[in-house]
Motif scaffolding. Structure first.
Motif, PDB file in Angstrom:
ATOM      1  N   SER A   9     -20.683 -14.931 -52.711  1.00 31.62           N
ATOM      2  CA  SER A   9     -21.052 -16.337 -52.540  1.00 31.62           C
ATOM      3  C   SER A   9     -22.250 -16.438 -51.614  1.00 31.62           C
ATOM      4  CB  SER A   9     -19.870 -17.123 -51.962  1.00 31.62           C
ATOM      5  OG  SER A   9     -19.470 -16.566 -50.723  1.00 31.62           O
ATOM      6  N   GLY A  10     -22.787 -17.646 -51.540  1.00 32.16           N
ATOM      7  CA  GLY A  10     -23.910 -17.864 -50.653  1.00 32.16           C
ATOM      8  C   GLY A  10     -25.199 -18.057 -51.421  1.00 32.16           C
ATOM      9  N   PRO A  11     -26.283 -18.353 -50.732  1.00 36.43           N
ATOM     10  CA  PRO A  11     -27.568 -18.581 -51.395  1.00 36.43           C
ATOM     11  C   PRO A  11     -28.143 -17.291 -51.964  1.00 36.43           C
ATOM     12  CG  PRO A  11     -27.857 -18.568 -49.023  1.00 36.43           C
ATOM     13  CD  PRO A  11     -26.384 -18.507 -49.270  1.00 36.43           C
ATOM     14  N   TRP A  12     -28.952 -17.439 -52.996  1.00 39.24           N
ATOM     15  CA  TRP A  12     -29.634 -16.299 -53.604  1.00 39.24           C
ATOM     16  C   TRP A  12     -30.745 -15.843 -52.682  1.00 39.24           C
ATOM     17  CZ3 TRP A  12     -34.436 -14.960 -55.855  1.00 39.24           C
ATOM     18  CH2 TRP A  12     -34.410 -13.850 -56.718  1.00 39.24           C
ATOM     19  N   THR A  13     -30.733 -14.559 -52.313  1.00 44.10           N
ATOM     20  CA  THR A  13     -31.721 -14.044 -51.367  1.00 44.10           C
ATOM     21  C   THR A  13     -32.647 -13.016 -51.999  1.00 44.10           C
ATOM     22  OG1 THR A  13     -30.133 -12.368 -50.600  1.00 44.10           O
ATOM     23  CG2 THR A  13     -30.221 -14.466 -49.398  1.00 44.10           C
ATOM     24  N   GLY A  14     -32.593 -12.922 -53.314  1.00 43.84           N
ATOM     25  CA  GLY A  14     -33.455 -11.974 -54.014  1.00 43.84           C
ATOM     26  C   GLY A  14     -32.635 -10.972 -54.808  1.00 43.84           C
ATOM     27  N   GLY A  15     -33.247 -10.409 -55.830  1.00 40.08           N
ATOM     28  CA  GLY A  15     -32.573  -9.427 -56.660  1.00 40.08           C
ATOM     29  C   GLY A  15     -32.862  -8.003 -56.213  1.00 40.08           C
ATOM     30  N   ASP A  16     -32.439  -7.046 -57.033  1.00 45.50           N
ATOM     31  CA  ASP A  16     -32.627  -5.634 -56.759  1.00 45.50           C
ATOM     32  C   ASP A  16     -33.451  -5.032 -57.896  1.00 45.50           C
ATOM     33  OD1 ASP A  16     -32.517  -2.950 -56.276  1.00 45.50           O
ATOM     34  OD2 ASP A  16     -30.327  -2.781 -56.401  1.00 45.50           O
ATOM     35  N   PRO A  17     -34.749  -4.791 -57.689  1.00 40.65           N
ATOM     36  CA  PRO A  17     -35.593  -4.263 -58.771  1.00 40.65           C
ATOM     37  C   PRO A  17     -35.118  -2.924 -59.325  1.00 40.65           C
ATOM     38  CG  PRO A  17     -36.932  -5.068 -56.948  1.00 40.65           C
ATOM     39  CD  PRO A  17     -35.525  -5.061 -56.465  1.00 40.65           C
ATOM     40  N   SER A  18     -34.347  -2.159 -58.542  1.00 41.06           N
ATOM     41  CA  SER A  18     -33.879  -0.855 -59.002  1.00 41.06           C
ATOM     42  C   SER A  18     -32.632  -0.954 -59.886  1.00 41.06           C
ATOM     43  CB  SER A  18     -33.572   0.049 -57.802  1.00 41.06           C
ATOM     44  OG  SER A  18     -32.413  -0.395 -57.105  1.00 41.06           O
ATOM     45  N   ALA A  19     -32.072  -2.154 -60.034  1.00 35.50           N
ATOM     46  CA  ALA A  19     -30.806  -2.298 -60.751  1.00 35.50           C
ATOM     47  C   ALA A  19     -30.976  -2.279 -62.263  1.00 35.50           C
ATOM     48  CB  ALA A  19     -30.102  -3.587 -60.329  1.00 35.50           C
TER      49      ALA A  19
END
Length: 288
Positions: free
Chosen positions: A156-166
């Motif tokens: 939960s919580g605000p979106w803080t960015g994704g993971d480019p390596s995923a």
């Protein structure tokens, strides 16, 4: 007598199942020991009514067990799955519509990337990702080495960015095509000349002719993405009279060491090829 060759130029010429079909040359009977194939109308969906937000048909193997698997997931518009990961890499081709992809443990569709039909993707092992649909439906063809366990990783919580390596995303205009005269090849994952899983796209160009009769020592699995693929079996080479048309959406399992040959006629044809290398090719003596 056979003439053995290696390299991707022969890797993706495949076989077809035996049954009596009618082409412009009349009834054709192909070798049932060479391959089995399933048309889209014959797919066995988990929900035969197709009312579920996500539907599935397994084409080969069992995703819950060790070994190669291939299946299709089909998504209704307006559904998103929770963030999750898998223990092994998964190789995905968008075969219908368009979906949306994101990474990281917080689901945020506004930060997803649209992946239209023809996109190739890799979900990297143990990396968190998620996907879904907005106003369009979509379907994925998914291949990998099982077990393909799905582990929930939502937060939960605000979106803080994704993971480019995923995840790796290769859009249709980014597919790495290489020209080989009458056809084009794109190696998407792995190497057919080496041990392990590989995924390729093959584009057969209209009017470029047919491969000659040959065999491969290992099974190959193919899905017709677009166009009509014409396939023959046995060592009698006669494209006008001894080929069977494979329409878009057809899935074929090609058994090893069975003679086959194929090509495109009046339209370009694109195939998705999945197999476990190394793949070699042996040309066979042709019947008069």
């Amino acid at each position: 007598m056979v003439n053995r060759c290696t390299g991707s130029i022969f890797v993706i010429t495949l076989a077809v199942t035996s049954m009596s079909l009618v082409t412009e040359g009349g009834a054709v009977e192909l070798d049932s020991a060479a391959v089995v194939y399933t048309t889209p109308e014959q797919f066995k969906w988990r929900d035969p009514t197709d009312q579920a937000p996500t539907n599935q048909t397994i084409l080969y193997g069992n995703p819950s067990k060790p070994g190669l698997y291939i299946y299709i997931n089909r998504f209704k518009p307006g559904r998103f799955g929770n963030p999750h990961y898998h223990p092994n890499d998964r190789f995905i081709t968008v075969i219908e519509g368009a979906a949306w992809r994101g990474t990281g443990s917080v689901l945020e569709p506004d930060h997803a990337a649209r992946v239209p039909r023809g996109t190739f993707m890799i979900d990297h092992a143990m990396k968190v990702h998620w996907d879904g649909t907005k106003d369009e439906s979509a379907a994925y063809l998914i291949a990998g080495i099982g077990p393909a366990t799905q582990i929930d990783a939502r937060a939960s919580g605000p979106w803080t960015g994704g993971d480019p390596s995923a995840a790796t995303i290769v859009l249709p205009e980014q597919i790495p095509w290489r020209d080989h005269g009458g056809f084009r090849v794109a190696n998407l994952a792995g190497d057919p000349d080496k041990r392990g899983l590989f995924v390729q796209m093959l584009m057969l160009l209209k009017g470029a002719g047919f491969s000659r009769p040959h065999v491969h020592p290992v099974p190959l699995y193919s899905f017709v993405l677009s166009g009509t693929w014409w396939v023959g079996t046995g060592n009698k080479f006669d494209p006008a009279n001894l080929t069977v048309p494979m329409k878009p959406g057809t899935f074929l399992t090609h058994f090893g060491n069975r003679v086959h040959w194929d090509g495109a006629k009046d339209e370009d044809t694109t195939l998705l090829i999945v197999g476990e290398g190394p793949v070699t090719t042996a040309l066979v003596d042709e019947a008069p």
